[in-house]
Design an enzyme around this catalytic site. Structure first.
Site, PDB file in Angstrom:
ATOM      1  CB  CYS A 383      -8.587  -8.516  -8.065  1.00  0.00           C
ATOM      2  SG  CYS A 383     -10.164  -8.101  -8.830  1.00  0.00           S
ATOM      3  CG  HIS A 509      -9.694  -6.997  -3.877  1.00  0.00           C
ATOM      4  ND1 HIS A 509      -8.514  -6.509  -4.400  1.00  0.00           N
ATOM      5  CD2 HIS A 509     -10.614  -6.863  -4.854  1.00  0.00           C
ATOM      6  CE1 HIS A 509      -8.728  -6.092  -5.635  1.00  0.00           C
ATOM      7  NE2 HIS A 509      -9.986  -6.287  -5.936  1.00  0.00           N
ATOM      8  CD  GLU A 511      -6.552  -6.754  -1.369  1.00  0.00           C
ATOM      9  OE1 GLU A 511      -6.641  -8.001  -1.416  1.00  0.00           O
ATOM     10  OE2 GLU A 511      -6.675  -6.039  -2.380  1.00  0.00           O
TER      11      GLU A 511
HETATM   12  N1  GLN Z   1      -9.618  -4.880 -13.924  1.00  0.00           N
HETATM   13  C1  GLN Z   1     -10.087  -6.141 -13.461  1.00  0.00           C
HETATM   14  C2  GLN Z   1     -11.599  -6.250 -13.512  1.00  0.00           C
HETATM   15  O1  GLN Z   1     -12.284  -5.278 -13.586  1.00  0.00           O
HETATM   16  C3  GLN Z   1      -9.574  -6.416 -12.053  1.00  0.00           C
HETATM   17  C4  GLN Z   1     -10.076  -5.436 -11.058  1.00  0.00           C
HETATM   18  C5  GLN Z   1      -9.254  -5.398  -9.802  1.00  0.00           C
HETATM   19  O2  GLN Z   1      -8.130  -5.842  -9.748  1.00  0.00           O
HETATM   20  N2  GLN Z   1      -9.802  -4.822  -8.754  1.00  0.00           N
HETATM   21  O3  GLN Z   1     -12.132  -7.338 -13.458  1.00  0.00           O
END
Ligand code: GLN
Length: 544
Positions: A383, A509, A511
């Site tokens: 992400c 994600h 995970e």
């Molecule tokens: N801050 C980034 C976004 O909002 C990544 C978010 C995250 O890593 N969950 O796109």
């Protein structure tokens, strides 16, 4: 439906969630379908607005629910997928009662905690159990008995037991049994007090699980049984384990399963924990170790990255490896020179840059990513880690010096990471990101395809920003490969760099879907390559 309600005594943070999830697992091993509810008595509607520094990671469910990390433990231990309804908070309960009142649904009556709030709580619990095919619904009440916030939930529990019948509900109380160092004695008084408090509320535990640094001895069990009015057999020792996945085996050995099934009048459908035992053995008896650097902002609180570290552990266990995490505080990297960072990272076998928000630490993460890319150290960016990998590449390969993410930099000349179009006009914070399951189409003959072995995958998301489509042609021209895209919009989901042993970034994600019995492919790929490529370390006594 049978209910098991788990309350906590003495203090928080003693592993009630893991104990409850482990109870779920031992029942699943006996052939029962188990579902789980976590009750969080805080006023937040969900965990989405809570800082990982305070509460650990925000877990994301398939339906986009942003919930307490305990739900992650339930999913991992039960190998299931839950939805937002499985996390009941005071915020959700009060919000719907107040909405009903505003709508005039209470027909002029005075709206009160009893019965309106307690009815709402019971209704939410029953909705979950009615909508699942489960035989047993496990409910964990967050916090500690005696907390003001928990009172309406304990009262609802009392009513639920009356309504469902005491043989259909099992009340399990998880408490702390401290050992007094000077005399080496296990002390039961805190447990006695906490059970007394429960009984004053009309609740009588059917089982007491004593969390202790050592196995509860006979005398302790006897004393708890006597003072808390439970059979001695129903006093269960949950002593410190080397690994959380050992806890179900421990509970099974203490015969907790039989006591629960007896109470609920259920017949065991099967008896075999061999599969689970095999997976746990992989953790207990590794052949070698693997060192992974985790470069993050919240490294002081390991819970902030729980799903990431669990996913790494699942993948390592599958390869027969012991996972050693080197926690690297991204902010500290910002002051260090490249040479020093390089030396530090080269001592590890792989690098993970997990999700995150905001400017703090982001330049440190970018430095770590540069080293992963140029020194060919296996790398996984998740992400925010994926987004920063794009920025690092745009700066150092495309030479776009003033590029970045519009999340963290004002007046950017080159916003290679930019806000998602649908996010532009959203102002409120709770539950408004691009959340939950989305479908990614994977291109064949790519690293992503090699690890997933399919062209269509579903993973969970939580973000507001994306790879700016305007920069895709330039990035691709210079060698970054976008191997996974969202099914309909083409939004970039996966990146990789060919000619690197393992360089993968995911906007999603992975995970959250990793399980001990089914590790997540991006993590498995990372660990496999990291293991294959690892430098022999002369100081490592494990490797002779
Ligand atoms: N801050 C980034 C976004 O909002 C990544 C978010 C995250 O890593 N969950 O796109």
């Amino acid at each position: 439906m049978n209910y098991i309600i788990v309350t906590g005594g003495v203090m928080s943070g003693i592993g009630k969630g893991i104990t409850a999830a482990s109870i779920g697992r031992i029942l699943k091993e006996r052939g029962f379908d188990v579902t789980a509810i976590k009750i969080d008595p805080y006023l937040n509607v969900d965990a989405g607005t809570m800082s990982p520094f305070q509460h650990g990671e925000v877990f994301v469910l398939k339906d986009g629910g942003e919930v307490d990390l305990d739900l992650g433990n339930y999913e991992r231990f039960l190998n299931t997928e839950l939805t937002s309804e499985h996390n009941i908070t005071t915020g959700k309960v009060y919000r719907s009662v107040i909405n009903k009142e505003r709508n005039g649904n209470y027909l002029g009556r005075t709206v009160q905690i009893i019965p309106h709030i307690t009815n709402e709580i019971k209704e939410r619990i029953r909705n979950v159990s009615d909508n699942s095919y489960a035989d047993i619904c496990l409910i964990e009440l967050g916090g500690t008995v005696g907390d003001i916030e928990g009172m309406p939930f304990l009262e609802a529990t009392r009513q639920l037991i009356n309504e469902e019948g005491p043989n259909n509900v099992m009340l399990v109380h998880v408490t702390l049994v401290p050992v007094l160092e000077v005399v080496g004695e296990q002390k039961t008084k805190p447990t006695q007090h906490s059970v007394k408090e429960l009984r004053e509320l009309g609740l009588h535990p059917d089982m007491v699980v004593g969390r202790c640094k050592e196995p509860l001895n006979k005398k302790t069990k006897n004393k708890i049984a006597l003072f808390c009015d439970v059979p001695e057999k129903a006093v269960i020792s949950a002593h410190d384990a080397n690994d959380i996945y050992e806890v179900p085996l421990q509970l099974e050995q203490e015969e907790a399963t039989d006591i629960i099934l007896n109470h609920l009048n259920l017949q065991s459908k099967q008896k075999d924990m061999e599969e689970w035992r095999k997976h746990v053995k992989n953790i207990q008896e590794p052949n070698d170790e693997i060192k992974i650097a985790l470069v993050g902002k919240y490294t002081q609180l390991e819970d902030a990255y729980m799903s990431v570290t669990e996913a790494l552990k699942h993948a390592a266990a599958e390869e027969g490896l012991e996972l050693k995490i080197k926690w690297i505080n991204a902010e500290k990297l910002e002051q260090q020179n490249k040479q020093k960072i390089k030396q530090q990272l080269q001592k590890t076998d792989g690098i993970v840059v997990p999700g995150g928000f905001g400017k703090r630490g982001s330049e440190g993460k970018i430095k770590a990513i540069e080293i992963a890319r140029t020194q060919k150290i296996p790398f996984l960016g998740l992400c925010f880690g994926f987004q920063l990998a794009v920025i690092e590449f745009a700066r150092n390969v495309l030479q776009l010096e003033n590029c970045g993410s519009s999340e963290i930099m004002d007046n950017l000349e080159e916003p290679v990471i930019d806000i998602l179009p649908e996010q532009k006009n959203i102002e409120s914070m709770g539950g408004t990101m691009r959340l939950g399951n989305q479908t990614t189409i994977i291109e064949k003959q790519t690293l992503a395809h090699q690890i997933y072995q399919r062209t269509k995958i579903i993973e969970r998301h939580r973000h507001r920003y994306e790879v700016n489509p305007e920069y895709i042609p330039q990035l691709e021209k210079h060698g970054m490969k976008f191997s996974g895209k969202e099914e309909k919009t083409g939004l970039i989901e996966i990146l990789e760099i060919p000619n690197h042993p393992y360089y993968l970034g995911t906007q999603f994600h992975p995970e959250f879907k990793s399980r001990l019995e089914n590790p997540s492919p991006p993590f498995q790929g990372l660990i496999k390559t990291a293991n294959k490529n690892k430098n022999p370390d002369p100081n490592n006594s494990n490797k002779n």
